[in-house]
Scaffold this motif. Structure first.
Motif, PDB file in Angstrom:
ATOM      1  N   ALA A 160      29.398  -0.246 -35.530  1.00 49.58           N
ATOM      2  CA  ALA A 160      30.271  -1.235 -36.337  1.00 49.58           C
ATOM      3  C   ALA A 160      29.873  -0.589 -37.920  1.00 49.58           C
ATOM      4  CB  ALA A 160      29.668  -2.502 -36.507  1.00 49.58           C
ATOM      5  N   PHE A 161      28.475  -0.003 -38.092  1.00 48.48           N
ATOM      6  CA  PHE A 161      28.341   0.658 -39.306  1.00 48.48           C
ATOM      7  C   PHE A 161      29.221   1.771 -39.579  1.00 48.48           C
ATOM      8  CE2 PHE A 161      26.354   3.301 -42.283  1.00 48.48           C
ATOM      9  CZ  PHE A 161      25.635   2.376 -43.366  1.00 48.48           C
ATOM     10  N   ASN A 176      21.698  -2.164 -40.959  1.00 47.88           N
ATOM     11  CA  ASN A 176      22.766  -2.007 -39.748  1.00 47.88           C
ATOM     12  C   ASN A 176      23.368  -3.377 -39.669  1.00 47.88           C
ATOM     13  OD1 ASN A 176      23.684   0.784 -38.236  1.00 47.88           O
ATOM     14  ND2 ASN A 176      21.604   0.939 -39.343  1.00 47.88           N
ATOM     15  N   ASP A 198      40.384  -4.597 -37.851  1.00 52.62           N
ATOM     16  CA  ASP A 198      38.894  -5.092 -37.788  1.00 52.62           C
ATOM     17  C   ASP A 198      39.010  -6.693 -37.314  1.00 52.62           C
ATOM     18  OD1 ASP A 198      37.728  -2.867 -38.225  1.00 52.62           O
ATOM     19  OD2 ASP A 198      37.028  -3.470 -40.402  1.00 52.62           O
ATOM     20  N   ILE A 237      21.595  -2.188 -30.507  1.00 52.61           N
ATOM     21  CA  ILE A 237      21.656  -0.896 -31.509  1.00 52.61           C
ATOM     22  C   ILE A 237      22.845  -0.091 -31.629  1.00 52.61           C
ATOM     23  CG2 ILE A 237      20.344   1.191 -31.935  1.00 52.61           C
ATOM     24  CD1 ILE A 237      17.918  -0.389 -31.447  1.00 52.61           C
ATOM     25  N   THR A 269      31.077  -6.852 -42.062  1.00 54.92           N
ATOM     26  CA  THR A 269      32.544  -6.800 -41.377  1.00 54.92           C
ATOM     27  C   THR A 269      32.946  -7.850 -40.801  1.00 54.92           C
ATOM     28  OG1 THR A 269      31.959  -4.125 -41.520  1.00 54.92           O
ATOM     29  CG2 THR A 269      33.788  -5.105 -40.064  1.00 54.92           C
ATOM     30  N   ASP A 270      31.814  -8.372 -39.851  1.00 53.71           N
ATOM     31  CA  ASP A 270      32.116  -9.445 -38.976  1.00 53.71           C
ATOM     32  C   ASP A 270      32.743 -10.564 -39.922  1.00 53.71           C
ATOM     33  OD1 ASP A 270      32.232 -10.594 -36.172  1.00 53.71           O
ATOM     34  OD2 ASP A 270      30.875 -11.819 -37.124  1.00 53.71           O
ATOM     35  N   ALA A 303      36.410 -10.378 -40.911  1.00 52.73           N
ATOM     36  CA  ALA A 303      37.213 -10.426 -39.748  1.00 52.73           C
ATOM     37  C   ALA A 303      37.160 -11.882 -39.385  1.00 52.73           C
ATOM     38  CB  ALA A 303      36.576  -9.598 -38.691  1.00 52.73           C
ATOM     39  N   ASN A 348      25.734  -2.212 -33.410  1.00 53.78           N
ATOM     40  CA  ASN A 348      25.554  -2.243 -34.705  1.00 53.78           C
ATOM     41  C   ASN A 348      25.729  -0.732 -35.442  1.00 53.78           C
ATOM     42  OD1 ASN A 348      24.444  -5.267 -35.798  1.00 53.78           O
ATOM     43  ND2 ASN A 348      23.884  -4.873 -33.922  1.00 53.78           N
ATOM     44  N   ASN A 353      32.117   2.213 -38.281  1.00 51.82           N
ATOM     45  CA  ASN A 353      33.313   1.936 -38.188  1.00 51.82           C
ATOM     46  C   ASN A 353      33.634   1.499 -39.921  1.00 51.82           C
ATOM     47  OD1 ASN A 353      35.786   1.025 -37.479  1.00 51.82           O
ATOM     48  ND2 ASN A 353      35.241  -1.105 -38.032  1.00 51.82           N
ATOM     49  N   THR A 354      32.621   0.885 -40.594  1.00 48.58           N
ATOM     50  CA  THR A 354      33.145   0.234 -41.885  1.00 48.58           C
ATOM     51  C   THR A 354      32.914   1.798 -42.767  1.00 48.58           C
ATOM     52  OG1 THR A 354      32.536  -1.793 -41.560  1.00 48.58           O
ATOM     53  CG2 THR A 354      32.341  -1.201 -43.722  1.00 48.58           C
ATOM     54  N   ASP A 355      31.824   2.305 -42.649  1.00 48.39           N
ATOM     55  CA  ASP A 355      31.365   3.396 -43.377  1.00 48.39           C
ATOM     56  C   ASP A 355      32.632   4.837 -43.527  1.00 48.39           C
ATOM     57  OD1 ASP A 355      29.396   4.892 -45.265  1.00 48.39           O
ATOM     58  OD2 ASP A 355      29.611   6.325 -43.619  1.00 48.39           O
ATOM     59  N   MET A 378      18.215  -6.422 -31.642  1.00 50.49           N
ATOM     60  CA  MET A 378      17.865  -5.003 -31.735  1.00 50.49           C
ATOM     61  C   MET A 378      16.411  -4.552 -31.565  1.00 50.49           C
ATOM     62  SD  MET A 378      20.452  -3.206 -34.609  1.00 50.49           S
ATOM     63  CE  MET A 378      20.891  -4.477 -35.630  1.00 50.49           C
ATOM     64  N   ALA A 382      25.382  -4.767 -42.437  1.00 49.25           N
ATOM     65  CA  ALA A 382      26.774  -3.891 -42.544  1.00 49.25           C
ATOM     66  C   ALA A 382      27.447  -4.893 -41.532  1.00 49.25           C
ATOM     67  CB  ALA A 382      26.585  -2.486 -42.320  1.00 49.25           C
ATOM     68  N   PHE A 383      27.029  -4.983 -40.342  1.00 47.94           N
ATOM     69  CA  PHE A 383      27.601  -5.816 -39.004  1.00 47.94           C
ATOM     70  C   PHE A 383      28.166  -7.057 -39.637  1.00 47.94           C
ATOM     71  CE2 PHE A 383      28.713  -8.480 -35.585  1.00 47.94           C
ATOM     72  CZ  PHE A 383      29.288  -7.450 -34.664  1.00 47.94           C
ATOM     73  N   TYR A 413      36.898  -7.512 -33.914  1.00 46.32           N
ATOM     74  CA  TYR A 413      35.632  -8.068 -33.984  1.00 46.32           C
ATOM     75  C   TYR A 413      35.907  -9.632 -33.823  1.00 46.32           C
ATOM     76  CZ  TYR A 413      33.582  -3.922 -35.773  1.00 46.32           C
ATOM     77  OH  TYR A 413      33.164  -2.601 -35.892  1.00 46.32           O
TER      78      TYR A 413
END
Lengths: 364, 364
Positions: free
Chosen positions: A271-272, B268, A125, A265, B275-276, B279, A268, A274-276, B62, B271-272, A129
Motif C-alpha cells: 500500500a505504501f 507504513n 484505490d 507487513i 490511503t484507506d 478510499a 502495508n 502504491n501511494t508513493d 505487523m 500511509a496505509f 481498498y
C-alpha cells in the motif's frame, strides 16, 4: 528460493496451504526469509520499477532485514511479460506487473490495471481498498495461484505521440499505432491498425514513419525516450488508462507460509508503494511537461467526436467480451456500477474544484 | 504509558534523543510497547476516527501485537482540540488530528491539512511523499516536539448547507456561517460573520435561523446529521478544503525511542491509513449523495463571481499573513509553486479525462 527459506520450510514441515485466508502455520514469529521478485519493467522506467524497490525496502526495514525481497528487472530472471507465470509456477515468490499484460489469457485481467473509460487513479484505490475490489480481483486470480495487491499507479496517461494531428474520426482509419491489449481492440473498430513495438524500437519506427503514432505513458517517461522530436503532436487523454494500476503478485502458497505479521507487513508495504508511486509520477510529470512544451511538443486534446466514437466502440467491445466470458461479465458489471456512482459524486465537489483551479492557475 | 513501556525505558536507560532522524538506541528488536493515541474526532465520524483504528490495527498486526496503540476519541483523555498539545507535552505518545486546528498557534499549521484554493487530495500526497512536504512540515512541527505523518484525507469537501441559495457576492454580506480558521478569515473580507458552533449544535442553530449556513464535511458525514432537513441548499465546492489531510502526530522523543523497525512500521501503517481513509470516503460518499438528493437536497455550485471574489480575498489573507510570519511565508511559497505546477499538468490528462467521464456517465 534461498537456502535459508528451503531449510526453514523443510524444518517446519509445510506444504502449500491453499487458501489466501488460511491461518499461517509457522511457529517462529520472525524467521529469516529471502524472496525474489520479478518486475515486468526495465530499471530505466525508474518510477514504475522503483515501486518494487520501495516495496522491498519497506519490508526489509520493518523486519530488521529478516525478510528480504530482491527485485529483478524484466528479463533478468524471466521475460518481462511472463512475470505472472513465474509466480504462478513458483519460479519466483513475487512479481510486480500490470495485470492487463495477461489480457490474452483472460480479458478479466484488464480490470486489475485499467480498462477504457474506467476509474481514475483515486477511484481505483477506492474500489480496491474499500469497494471490494481486492477480494473480487483475487477471486479471479486464485485460479492462477496468485494473490494480488495494488502496487502503484501512473495516473491518467497521455493519448500518445502522433506524427499528424487527429482532427476527426476519419483520421483514425488506417492509422498505424503502437498500442496493445484492450485499447487496440477498441481502436480497431475505428480503423486503427494496432502495432506491437517494443519500447526501444518506438523512436526509430516513428522517425521512419513505419508507424504513425505510439502511446507510452506520460510526460516523465515519454520525455526520456525523446518521441517529441519525431512525432510532435501529443494527444490526450489516454482514455484507455484513466488510471493505470500496477500490482504486486504473490504465489498463494508462499504467501500463506508467511507468519501473519509478515503477511501484514507485505500488505502495508504494498500500500505504501502504491501511494508513493502515484506521488512520484505526480511530482515529476509537471517538470517533464514543461520541458516537452519548451522543446516544441504540441499538446492537443482528442476532438470530442473522436472521444465519443471511442467510447461507443469500447461499449461494443465490452458487450462482445461479456457475452463470451462469465468472469469478465461479473467483474465488468460490478466495476462499471462502481464507476458510475464514483463519477456521479466526482462531478460535484472534486470536478468543480479542479475546474476552478485549472482556470485560476494562470492568475499566479 | 504502560507499565511495560516504563520498565523497558528504565531498563534501557533512555532519555529523549532529540532528533527525528537519530538512530534508535534500543537493543531489543521487538519490545512490547503500549501507546495511547488521542483523536480529535468523535467515534460517530467513523470514517475519520476509523483511520486511527486502522493505523493501530496495522501496527498491532505487523508486530504480532507487541506494539499496541490504543486510540481514544476526542475528550476521552484530553479535549479534542488539545490533541497536539497532549503529544507535545508527553501526556500521550500519539494523536490523530487536523493540523489546521492549531492555526491560532501559528497559521503555518494550516498547510498540514488544507488551505483555501490549495492542493487536491492526490496532489497533497504528491507534495507530502514526493515533493518534500513531509520534511518541510516536520521542520516546522519540530518546535512543537511533534513528528507528523499524513493520516487520511476527506477529499474535496462540500461548501456547506445554506438556508437560502447564494446567488452572488452580495448574498455573503452579513451571512452568519458556521465556519472557522483560515476560511472564516477569508470570508470575513466578503462580509460573512463566521460563527463557532460545535458539531452537535449546528442542526438546531440552522433550524432556528440562529445561523444562515454551516459547513461540515461532505455527503457521508453530513447526511448523518440531517442538515438537509433544515437548510436544503448544498453549495459546492468547499474551496477552503480542496483536500483535507489528517495527520498522525508523535512525540518526537517517544518516536525516537522506538526500534528502527517499529519506526518503519509506524510510517507504513500511517500511509496505509492515509490511503484507506480517502478510499472509504470515496466509496461511501456516492450513496449518501443519492440519499440526500432523493430527500430534497438542492445541489448548487457557488456562482463563478463568488468563487472569484473568494479567490481574491484568499490572496489578500495569504499576503497579509506572509508579511507577518516567516514560517508561513516559507511554506506558502514552496506549497503554492508546487500547486501551480500540479495544476499545469493536471489540466492536461487528468482534468480532460474526468471532464469526459462526467459527461459520458449519464449514457449508462
Amino acid at each position: 528460493m534461498s537456502i535459508q527459506r528451503r531449510q526453514f520450510i523443510k524444518a517446519a514441515g509445510l506444504g502449500a496451504i491453499g487458501s489466501a485466508v488460511a491461518a499461517p502455520a509457522i511457529a517462529q514469529s520472525a524467521p529469516e526469509i529471502k524472496w525474489r521478485l520479478t518486475s515486468s519493467f526495465p530499471k530505466s522506467l525508474d518510477t514504475i520499477y522503483g515501486a518494487a524497490e520501495t516495496f522491498s525496502r519497506m519490508v526489509a526495514e520493518m523486519t530488521d532485514n529478516k525478510f528480504q525481497i530482491q527485485s529483478f528487472a524484466g528479463g533478468e530472471v524471466v521475460p518481462a511479460l511472463q512475470a505472472l507465470d513465474a509466480v504462478q509456477n513458483g519460479t519466483v515468490e513475487a512479481c510486480h506487473t500490470a495485470m492487463y499484460y495477461y489480457w490474452g489469457k483472460d480479458p478479466t485481467f484488464a480490470f486489475g490495471t485499467a480498462v477504457p473509460f474506467g476509474l481514475n487513479s483515486r477511484q481505483e484505490d477506492a474500489w480496491m481498498y474499500q469497494g471490494g475490489g481486492i477480494d473480487l480481483f483475487n477471486d479471479f486470480l486464485k485460479s492462477y495461484n496468485v494473490y494480488g495487491l495494488p502496487g502503484g499507479n501512473t495516473g491518467c496517461q497521455m493519448g500518445g505521440w502522433f506524427r499528424k494531428e487527429i482532427s476527426g474520426v476519419d483520421d483514425l482509419k488506417g492509422l498505424k499505432m503502437r498500442i496493445g491489449g484492450f485499447a487496440g481492440t477498441v481502436l480497431q473498430k475505428l480503423g486503427v491498425v494496432p502495432q506491437q513495438v517494443a519500447g526501444g524500437d518506438i523512436y526509430p519506427a516513428l522517425e521512419k514513419g513505419t508507424i504513425d503514432a505510439a502511446e507510452w505513458v506520460g510526460p516523465y517517461d515519454d520525455e526520456k525516450l525523446g518521441f517529441h522530436k519525431v512525432a510532435p503532436i501529443y494527444h490526450f487523454p489516454g482514455w484507455w488508462e484513466g488510471g493505470a494500476m500496477l500490482h504486486f503478485g504473490f504465489n498463494i502458497a508462499k504467501f500463506n507460509e508467511l507468519p501473519k505479521s509478515y503477511q501484514s507487513i507485505v500488505r502495508n508495504a504494498a500500500a505504501f508503494a502504491n501511494t508513493d508511486m502515484q506521488a512520484k509520477y505526480d511530482a515529476r510529470n509537471p517538470g517533464a511537461l514543461k520541458k516537452l512544451v519548451a522543446e516544441g511538443t504540441k499538446l492537443r486534446p482528442f476532438p470530442q467526436p473522436v472521444m465519443d466514437a471511442c467510447y461507443k466502440a469500447a461499449q461494443e467491445v465490452y458487450a462482445e467480451t461479456a457475452a463470451k466470458n462469465a468472469n469478465f461479465k461479473k467483474v465488468h458489471d460490478i466495476y462499471m456500477a462502481f464507476r458510475n456512482d464514483q463519477y456521479q459524486w466526482w462531478q460535484v465537489a472534486e470536478y468543480n474544484y479542479d475546474n476552478f483551479m485549472v482556470r485560476a492557475r494562470p492568475w499566479q
